[in-house]
Design a protein around this motif. Structure first.
Motif, short mmCIF file in Angstrom:
data_model
loop_
_atom_site.label_atom_id
_atom_site.label_comp_id
_atom_site.label_asym_id
_atom_site.label_seq_id
_atom_site.Cartn_x
_atom_site.Cartn_y
_atom_site.Cartn_z
N UNK A 32 0.84 -1.19 0.08
CA UNK A 32 -0.04 0.06 -0.03
C UNK A 32 0.95 1.14 0.15
N UNK A 33 0.38 2.33 -0.54
CA UNK A 33 1.16 3.72 -0.55
C UNK A 33 0.03 4.52 0.27
N UNK A 34 0.84 5.02 1.27
CA UNK A 34 -0.03 5.91 2.26
C UNK A 34 0.78 7.40 2.16
N UNK A 35 -0.35 8.23 2.58
CA UNK A 35 0.24 9.63 2.82
C UNK A 35 0.04 9.95 4.40
N UNK A 36 1.39 10.38 4.95
CA UNK A 36 1.44 10.33 6.45
C UNK A 36 1.44 11.79 6.93
N UNK A 37 0.64 11.96 7.90
CA UNK A 37 0.82 13.62 8.35
C UNK A 37 1.78 13.35 9.42
N UNK A 38 2.31 14.85 10.00
CA UNK A 38 3.15 14.74 11.09
C UNK A 38 2.42 14.32 12.27
N UNK A 39 3.04 13.30 13.01
CA UNK A 39 2.10 12.58 13.98
C UNK A 39 3.05 11.67 15.02
N UNK A 40 2.50 11.28 15.82
CA UNK A 40 3.29 10.18 16.69
C UNK A 40 2.26 8.88 16.37
N UNK A 41 2.95 7.74 16.25
CA UNK A 41 2.27 6.22 15.98
C UNK A 41 2.12 5.57 17.13
N UNK A 42 0.93 5.12 17.53
CA UNK A 42 0.65 4.30 18.74
C UNK A 42 1.81 3.15 19.10
N UNK A 43 1.94 2.73 20.09
CA UNK A 43 2.96 1.61 20.25
C UNK A 43 2.39 0.37 19.59
N UNK A 44 3.32 -0.29 18.86
CA UNK A 44 2.85 -1.74 18.31
C UNK A 44 3.80 -2.73 18.10
N UNK A 45 3.44 -3.80 18.23
CA UNK A 45 4.45 -5.11 17.91
C UNK A 45 4.25 -5.40 16.59
N UNK A 46 5.26 -5.62 15.81
CA UNK A 46 4.89 -5.78 14.39
C UNK A 46 4.47 -7.44 14.06
N UNK A 60 12.96 18.74 5.06
CA UNK A 60 13.56 18.49 6.06
C UNK A 60 12.83 17.31 7.41
N UNK A 61 11.96 16.58 6.52
CA UNK A 61 11.42 15.71 7.31
C UNK A 61 12.03 14.57 8.07
N UNK A 62 11.72 14.19 9.19
CA UNK A 62 12.78 13.17 9.87
C UNK A 62 11.76 11.93 10.59
N UNK A 63 11.85 10.93 10.31
CA UNK A 63 11.27 9.79 11.36
C UNK A 63 12.30 9.28 12.53
N UNK A 64 11.60 9.55 13.61
CA UNK A 64 12.35 9.04 14.80
C UNK A 64 11.56 7.82 15.37
N UNK A 65 12.39 6.66 15.44
CA UNK A 65 11.52 5.52 15.86
C UNK A 65 12.36 4.68 16.94
N UNK A 66 11.78 4.04 17.85
CA UNK A 66 12.47 3.16 18.80
C UNK A 66 12.03 1.73 18.54
N UNK A 67 12.55 0.66 18.29
CA UNK A 67 12.06 -0.72 18.23
C UNK A 67 12.97 -1.55 19.12
N UNK A 93 7.28 6.19 17.63
CA UNK A 93 7.56 6.49 16.12
C UNK A 93 6.92 8.12 15.98
N UNK A 94 7.65 8.84 15.55
CA UNK A 94 7.30 10.43 15.46
C UNK A 94 7.85 10.80 14.01
N UNK A 95 6.79 11.34 13.35
CA UNK A 95 7.08 11.78 12.08
C UNK A 95 7.02 13.33 12.13
N UNK A 96 8.08 14.03 11.92
CA UNK A 96 8.00 15.44 12.27
C UNK A 96 7.26 16.38 11.03
N UNK A 97 7.30 15.92 9.86
CA UNK A 97 6.45 16.67 8.80
C UNK A 97 5.62 15.69 7.94
N UNK A 98 4.73 16.31 7.17
CA UNK A 98 3.85 15.33 6.43
C UNK A 98 4.77 14.70 5.30
N UNK A 99 4.49 13.32 5.10
CA UNK A 99 5.22 12.67 4.14
C UNK A 99 4.12 12.10 3.06
#
Length: 298
Positions: A32-46, A60-67, A93-99
């Motif tokens: 799937x192709x998605x358009x992501x807003x700037x946001x924080x994504x809920x905790x999830x186990x893949x 200048x968009x950055x994705x910060x994530x911790x797994x 998971x934090x997306x700093x600006x829309x992707x």
């Protein structure tokens, strides 16, 4: 059995879907192709092996994530790749600006389990590393071929995607896990023998209007599905998906000569998801749309 798209639906509730393979008969891979807003994504186990590719970057968009305790901060450029294996707990998971355009591929656990036939030990998606900003042009090219099939359906896209999912699985295990893939020396590595080739061709002809899988064609040839595709191509000069696609489009031409059949029925019998998809593929193959071909033949 859960859908290949359930993970994306749950993980990205705020992201809009631009394209999706949900309406296709694909096996072992969802896209799937998605358009992501700037946001924080809920905790999830893949629950599926996720491969993410940025189709369009941002200034200048950055994705910060911790797994599983590993923190990654990645600038989003066109072509940036991320891996998230099954079982990784992502708690930040934090997306700093829309992707605007991000491709997600999902591979199920059983796809990795079946690759164990080529190894000396059991394998799993969890053997693969949790990585960001992956420098792997091969994975990018596979992603782009899947994207092309999702946007422009072909007559044997299900077979093509099955082949791509197998190739991608083996590549990930070979390059990003500690398991070495050891192929059996007893397998046939050259072209299909004439007997096996004819058996597969006969089976395809008898089942053109049914869903076909690489796994069942490999079974007809008495080969593992990981060796079948290359042996088939060595024998016929085409991959299984290319061969089946050509045969189904020739079937479509034959069916169009019957004026009692609607275009929608012909599209379904040629295993397309819609009449529109059949029309586009038929035009690429013949240079004209099905309706024009039918009028010209009549």
């Amino acid at each position: 059995m859960s859908s290949l798209h359930d993970h994306g639906i749950f993980k990205f509730p705020q992201a809009g879907v631009i394209n999706s393979s949900a309406d296709r008969r694909w096996r072992n891979l969802g896209a799937e192709v998605r358009a992501h807003p700037a946001c924080e994504i809920p905790d999830i186990c893949s629950t599926q092996m996720e491969i993410t590719l940025a189709l369009k970057g941002t200034p200048s968009g950055v994705v910060h994530r911790r797994g599983d305790g590993r923190f990654q901060s990645t600038a989003v450029r066109s072509g940036t790749l991320w891996f998230c294996p099954i079982g990784v707990q992502e708690d930040s998971i934090r997306i700093t600006e829309p992707l605007p355009e991000i491709l997600h591929l999902y591979l199920p656990e059983h796809q990795f389990a079946t690759a164990g036939e080529l190894t000396s030990q059991p394998v799993a998606s969890g053997d693969i590393a949790y990585l960001a900003d992956v420098a792997d042009e091969f994975v990018r090219q596979v992603c782009m071929r899947v994207l092309q099939e999702m946007r422009h359906e072909t007559a044997a896209g299900d077979l093509l995607v099955e082949q791509l999912s197998m190739t991608l699985t083996l590549h990930l295990l070979s390059r990003y896990s500690g398991n070495g893939l050891i192929e059996s020396s007893t397998e046939v590595n050259g072209a299909l023998s004439p007997v096996r080739r004819n058996r597969v061709i006969d089976y395809v002809e008898e089942n053109l209007e049914a869903d076909l899988t690489v796994a069942e064609l490999a079974e007809v040839a008495c080969l593992s599905r990981y060796h079948f595709a290359r042996s088939f191509k060595a024998a016929l000069g085409q991959s299984p998906s290319e061969y089946v696609a050509n045969r189904r489009l020739l079937l479509g031409q034959k069916l169009l000569e019957d004026p009692t059949l609607s275009l929608a029925e012909i599209a379904f019998r040629c295993r397309f998801s819609s009449q529109a998809a059949f029309g586009r593929a038929f035009r690429r193959h013949t240079g004209m749309y099905p309706g024009d071909y039918r009028r010209r033949r009549s």
